[in-house]
Design a protein around this motif. Sequence first.
Motif, PDB file in Angstrom:
ATOM      1  N   ALA A   1      11.990   5.030  12.405  1.00 39.69           N
ATOM      2  CA  ALA A   1      11.258   3.941  13.046  1.00 39.69           C
ATOM      3  C   ALA A   1      10.471   4.441  14.254  1.00 39.69           C
ATOM      4  CB  ALA A   1      12.221   2.832  13.454  1.00 39.69           C
ATOM      5  N   LYS A   2      11.079   5.305  15.034  1.00 40.92           N
ATOM      6  CA  LYS A   2      10.391   5.835  16.218  1.00 40.92           C
ATOM      7  C   LYS A   2       9.141   6.606  15.810  1.00 40.92           C
ATOM      8  CE  LYS A   2      11.147   8.594  20.395  1.00 40.92           C
ATOM      9  NZ  LYS A   2      12.134   9.365  21.185  1.00 40.92           N
ATOM     10  N   ALA A   3       9.286   7.472  14.807  1.00 39.91           N
ATOM     11  CA  ALA A   3       8.147   8.276  14.358  1.00 39.91           C
ATOM     12  C   ALA A   3       7.066   7.398  13.728  1.00 39.91           C
ATOM     13  CB  ALA A   3       8.617   9.336  13.361  1.00 39.91           C
ATOM     14  N   LEU A   4       7.472   6.395  12.982  1.00 43.92           N
ATOM     15  CA  LEU A   4       6.511   5.514  12.318  1.00 43.92           C
ATOM     16  C   LEU A   4       5.770   4.631  13.316  1.00 43.92           C
ATOM     17  CD1 LEU A   4       8.811   4.690   9.309  1.00 43.92           C
ATOM     18  CD2 LEU A   4       6.586   5.815   9.109  1.00 43.92           C
TER      19      LEU A   4
ATOM     20  N   ALA B   1       0.843  -1.193   0.000  1.00 45.40           N
ATOM     21  CA  ALA B   1       0.000   0.000   0.000  1.00 45.40           C
ATOM     22  C   ALA B   1       0.879   1.244   0.000  1.00 45.40           C
ATOM     23  CB  ALA B   1      -0.926   0.017   1.213  1.00 45.40           C
ATOM     24  N   LEU B   2       0.535   2.175  -0.869  1.00 48.90           N
ATOM     25  CA  LEU B   2       1.249   3.446  -0.944  1.00 48.90           C
ATOM     26  C   LEU B   2       0.496   4.557  -0.229  1.00 48.90           C
ATOM     27  CD1 LEU B   2       2.241   3.354  -4.733  1.00 48.90           C
ATOM     28  CD2 LEU B   2       3.609   2.630  -2.787  1.00 48.90           C
ATOM     29  N   ASN B   3      -0.798   4.321   0.046  1.00 49.97           N
ATOM     30  CA  ASN B   3      -1.634   5.389   0.601  1.00 49.97           C
ATOM     31  C   ASN B   3      -2.916   4.785   1.190  1.00 49.97           C
ATOM     32  OD1 ASN B   3      -3.347   4.853  -1.683  1.00 49.97           O
ATOM     33  ND2 ASN B   3      -2.017   6.180  -2.903  1.00 49.97           N
TER      34      ASN B   3
ATOM     35  N   GLU C   1       2.070  -4.003   3.476  1.00 50.76           N
ATOM     36  CA  GLU C   1       3.432  -3.479   3.505  1.00 50.76           C
ATOM     37  C   GLU C   1       3.344  -2.057   2.988  1.00 50.76           C
ATOM     38  OE1 GLU C   1       7.606  -5.140   2.060  1.00 50.76           O
ATOM     39  OE2 GLU C   1       6.652  -3.954   0.489  1.00 50.76           O
ATOM     40  N   VAL C   2       3.668  -1.104   3.843  1.00 51.79           N
ATOM     41  CA  VAL C   2       3.512   0.304   3.499  1.00 51.79           C
ATOM     42  C   VAL C   2       4.863   0.876   3.084  1.00 51.79           C
ATOM     43  CG1 VAL C   2       2.708   2.556   4.309  1.00 51.79           C
ATOM     44  CG2 VAL C   2       1.580   0.473   5.102  1.00 51.79           C
ATOM     45  N   VAL C   3       4.892   1.431   1.872  1.00 51.21           N
ATOM     46  CA  VAL C   3       6.137   1.922   1.297  1.00 51.21           C
ATOM     47  C   VAL C   3       5.864   3.240   0.571  1.00 51.21           C
ATOM     48  CG1 VAL C   3       6.933  -0.445   0.918  1.00 51.21           C
ATOM     49  CG2 VAL C   3       5.868   0.791  -0.960  1.00 51.21           C
ATOM     50  N   ALA C   4       6.958   3.881   0.169  1.00 43.82           N
ATOM     51  CA  ALA C   4       6.907   5.008  -0.748  1.00 43.82           C
ATOM     52  C   ALA C   4       7.821   4.687  -1.931  1.00 43.82           C
ATOM     53  CB  ALA C   4       7.376   6.287  -0.051  1.00 43.82           C
TER      54      ALA C   4
ATOM     55  N   ALA D   1       6.260   8.334   4.710  1.00 46.92           N
ATOM     56  CA  ALA D   1       6.128   9.388   5.718  1.00 46.92           C
ATOM     57  C   ALA D   1       5.273   8.905   6.888  1.00 46.92           C
ATOM     58  CB  ALA D   1       5.486  10.620   5.095  1.00 46.92           C
ATOM     59  N   PRO D   2       5.582   9.322   8.109  1.00 50.78           N
ATOM     60  CA  PRO D   2       4.722   8.982   9.245  1.00 50.78           C
ATOM     61  C   PRO D   2       3.276   9.408   9.027  1.00 50.78           C
ATOM     62  CG  PRO D   2       6.792   9.912  10.020  1.00 50.78           C
ATOM     63  CD  PRO D   2       6.781  10.083   8.538  1.00 50.78           C
ATOM     64  N   GLU D   3       3.084  10.512   8.313  1.00 46.57           N
ATOM     65  CA  GLU D   3       1.725  10.998   8.051  1.00 46.57           C
ATOM     66  C   GLU D   3       0.922   9.984   7.234  1.00 46.57           C
ATOM     67  OE1 GLU D   3       4.324  14.375   9.049  1.00 46.57           O
ATOM     68  OE2 GLU D   3       4.510  12.737   7.585  1.00 46.57           O
ATOM     69  N   THR D   4       1.605   9.270   6.331  1.00 47.92           N
ATOM     70  CA  THR D   4       0.932   8.244   5.537  1.00 47.92           C
ATOM     71  C   THR D   4       0.473   7.097   6.427  1.00 47.92           C
ATOM     72  OG1 THR D   4       2.259   8.783   3.580  1.00 47.92           O
ATOM     73  CG2 THR D   4       1.201   6.620   3.615  1.00 47.92           C
ATOM     74  N   VAL D   5       1.357   6.660   7.320  1.00 49.03           N
ATOM     75  CA  VAL D   5       1.035   5.561   8.240  1.00 49.03           C
ATOM     76  C   VAL D   5      -0.113   5.970   9.160  1.00 49.03           C
ATOM     77  CG1 VAL D   5       1.924   4.188  10.163  1.00 49.03           C
ATOM     78  CG2 VAL D   5       3.312   4.534   8.106  1.00 49.03           C
ATOM     79  N   ALA D   6      -0.070   7.183   9.669  1.00 46.41           N
ATOM     80  CA  ALA D   6      -1.131   7.654  10.562  1.00 46.41           C
ATOM     81  C   ALA D   6      -2.467   7.738   9.832  1.00 46.41           C
ATOM     82  CB  ALA D   6      -0.758   9.020  11.139  1.00 46.41           C
TER      83      ALA D   6
END
Length: 226
Positions: free
Chosen positions: A80-83, A10-12, A28-31, A41-46
């Motif tokens: 990693a911490k932010a994600l 997933a990209l988004n 699996e979240v990637v860019a 970006a952490p914003e994407t994961v959130a």
Amino acid sequence: MTGSLLEVIALNVRDAVAAEQGGADRLEVVADMAADGLTPAPETVAAIAAECPLPQMVMLRCDAGFASDADVLERLRRDAKALAQAGAAGFVFGFLDSAGAVDLAATEALIHAVSPLPWTFHRAVDHAADVQASWRAVRLLPNLATVLTAGSPTGVGDGLDVLKGRAVAGDGSIILAGGGLRPSHVPALLDYGIRAFHVGSAVRQSWSEPVEWRMVRQWRALVDRD
């Protein structure tokens, strides 16, 4: 979870929701798939976490290669911490040294940084100079969830014999088969005892197009046909 694990790239948020709708178990979240998948970006994961309950295995990778140094590791530790704070359920990473062996020092440093979360060793294992030695090194590392592998640098089609050998050697439970995975490969992989599958381009028309839930649903039915 159903009989086999199905992981979708997933990209988004849109990809994530479609993957869930199609019956995926995990993301699996990637860019940047032009570089074979880099840290998102952490914003994407959130944003994904807010809309989709599927666990996110998040890529930790700065560039398209498998090398690491102190600066890269420090950057990935911070990422990693932010994600993790954003909602990552685990991570995807792995490093090779200049000789093509698994870089245990770098990999263990990142394992420690993401602990206690699980992690996947990605397809660096397929590019190692000595594949057998790389598997011996990786399979004993702590908190290892899966090893994303095609059995060959060129894809599952060329790596079926290697994947069979790894499954026979007792590694079937940690193999996440992916990298050029096609529907025609699945029956053989199931016969080998492999029960985890990873798809990306196979569930979308192109990397510029979103995941299609109907394509995910077809893979769900395929990998569950035991």
